[in-house]
Design a protein around this motif. Structure first.
Motif, short mmCIF file in Angstrom:
data_model
loop_
_atom_site.label_atom_id
_atom_site.label_comp_id
_atom_site.label_asym_id
_atom_site.label_seq_id
_atom_site.Cartn_x
_atom_site.Cartn_y
_atom_site.Cartn_z
N GLU A 297 0.89 -1.09 0.12
CA GLU A 297 -0.14 0.05 -0.08
C GLU A 297 0.87 1.29 0.00
OE1 GLU A 297 -3.07 2.65 -0.19
OE2 GLU A 297 -3.23 0.34 -0.61
N ALA A 298 1.97 1.38 0.73
CA ALA A 298 3.02 2.47 0.94
C ALA A 298 3.45 2.84 -0.40
CB ALA A 298 3.94 2.22 1.78
N ARG A 299 3.89 1.72 -1.20
CA ARG A 299 4.51 1.59 -2.51
C ARG A 299 3.46 2.20 -3.58
NH1 ARG A 299 4.56 -1.09 -7.00
NH2 ARG A 299 3.01 -2.50 -6.47
N LEU A 300 2.37 1.86 -3.66
CA LEU A 300 1.41 2.31 -4.49
C LEU A 300 0.89 3.56 -4.12
CD1 LEU A 300 -1.14 -0.53 -4.67
CD2 LEU A 300 0.43 -0.25 -6.15
N ILE B 112 -6.44 9.34 -10.68
CA ILE B 112 -4.79 8.67 -10.11
C ILE B 112 -5.09 8.63 -8.66
CG2 ILE B 112 -2.43 9.24 -9.68
CD1 ILE B 112 -2.23 10.85 -12.08
N ASP B 113 -5.56 9.47 -7.85
CA ASP B 113 -5.79 9.55 -6.49
C ASP B 113 -6.67 10.56 -6.09
OD1 ASP B 113 -5.58 9.33 -3.94
OD2 ASP B 113 -3.71 9.35 -3.79
N LYS C 285 1.49 9.37 -5.81
CA LYS C 285 1.79 10.62 -5.44
C LYS C 285 2.96 11.20 -6.41
CE LYS C 285 4.10 13.35 -1.61
NZ LYS C 285 4.39 13.41 -0.26
N GLN C 286 3.70 10.22 -6.95
CA GLN C 286 4.83 10.66 -8.24
C GLN C 286 3.99 10.97 -9.36
OE1 GLN C 286 8.02 10.84 -7.50
NE2 GLN C 286 8.38 11.64 -9.69
N LEU D 241 1.91 15.14 -12.97
CA LEU D 241 1.06 15.77 -13.93
C LEU D 241 0.93 17.22 -13.59
CD1 LEU D 241 -1.48 15.33 -15.63
CD2 LEU D 241 -2.88 14.86 -13.44
N LEU D 242 1.22 17.93 -12.32
CA LEU D 242 0.70 19.18 -11.92
C LEU D 242 1.88 19.89 -12.40
CD1 LEU D 242 -0.87 18.46 -8.39
CD2 LEU D 242 -1.83 19.15 -10.86
N GLN D 243 3.06 19.26 -12.74
CA GLN D 243 4.34 20.29 -13.26
C GLN D 243 3.55 21.20 -14.20
OE1 GLN D 243 7.12 20.79 -12.19
NE2 GLN D 243 7.83 18.74 -11.11
#
Length: 200
Positions: free
Chosen positions: A95-98, A173-174, A103-104, A109-111
């Motif tokens: 879960e932490a990896r996902l 994405i999230d 987040k990455q 995307l927001l760059q």
């Protein structure tokens, strides 16, 4: 003169005793023989010895059918708990990896997509994470946010104003990162930038 040895034995009663013992050792038909009493019968039997001359331990108690040995039950329980703990740790690590991956992706995307303005004077309030938050926008952005043309995304503790298309991608994405995205035709906003339907 002297009595013969046989006579002396008969007088002493030893010969009679030997006869009686012979009779006792021969059981009558149909009855089991009774063993004569020996003093050695009361002595404890010699314990068998194992290697090194040490007495062998009696065999362990064998559990009856359906009865589980207590030590074995503890071992099974310990193994089950260990397996559950390992599975929980693996699930948490996955879960932490996902989460890191999502987040990455959101960050990439927001760059260069943030539309925030340094000189913006209007505060747009919204609820996010169980608290009332705000982002500063200009008059045109305020109207666009209320109309659902712009959205607000949370990234690294900051609230970024973005286009609806970017906000939708962030949601895919999230959804946790999507702070505000009004539906077209939703409730209006007062002059203070607080939506009519927002409860303080």
């Amino acid at each position: 003169m002297a009595d013969s040895l046989r006579d002396q034995l008969l007088k002493s009663g030893i010969v009679k005793q030997v006869r009686d013992e012979k009779r006792a050792s021969q059981p009558p038909a149909g009855k089991p023989a009774h063993k004569p009493f020996h003093k050695s019968a009361n002595k404890p039997a010699h314990k068998p010895t194992g290697q090194g001359g040490k007495p062998q331990q009696p065999p362990a108690h064998k559990p009856r059918d359906g009865e589980i040995d207590l030590a074995k039950a503890y071992a099974i329980r310990k193994q089950a708990e260990s397996t559950e703990r390992r599975q929980a740790e693996q699930a948490a690590a996955e879960e932490a990896r996902l989460k890191r991956e999502r987040k990455q992706k959101v960050q990439e995307l927001l760059q260069g997509q943030a539309l925030n303005k340094k000189d913006a004077e209007h505060a747009r309030h919204f609820e996010y994470g169980g608290k009332i938050r705000r982002v500063y926008v200009d008059q045109a952005q305020l109207a666009a946010i209320n109309a659902g043309e712009l959205g607000v995304v949370q990234q690294g503790g900051h609230y970024l104003v973005v286009t609806r298309a970017i906000a939708e991608q962030v949601r895919q994405i999230d959804a946790h990162h999507l702070a505000l995205l009004s539906e077209p035709g939703a409730g209006g906003v007062g002059e203070d930038g607080v939506p009519d339907d927002l409860v303080w």
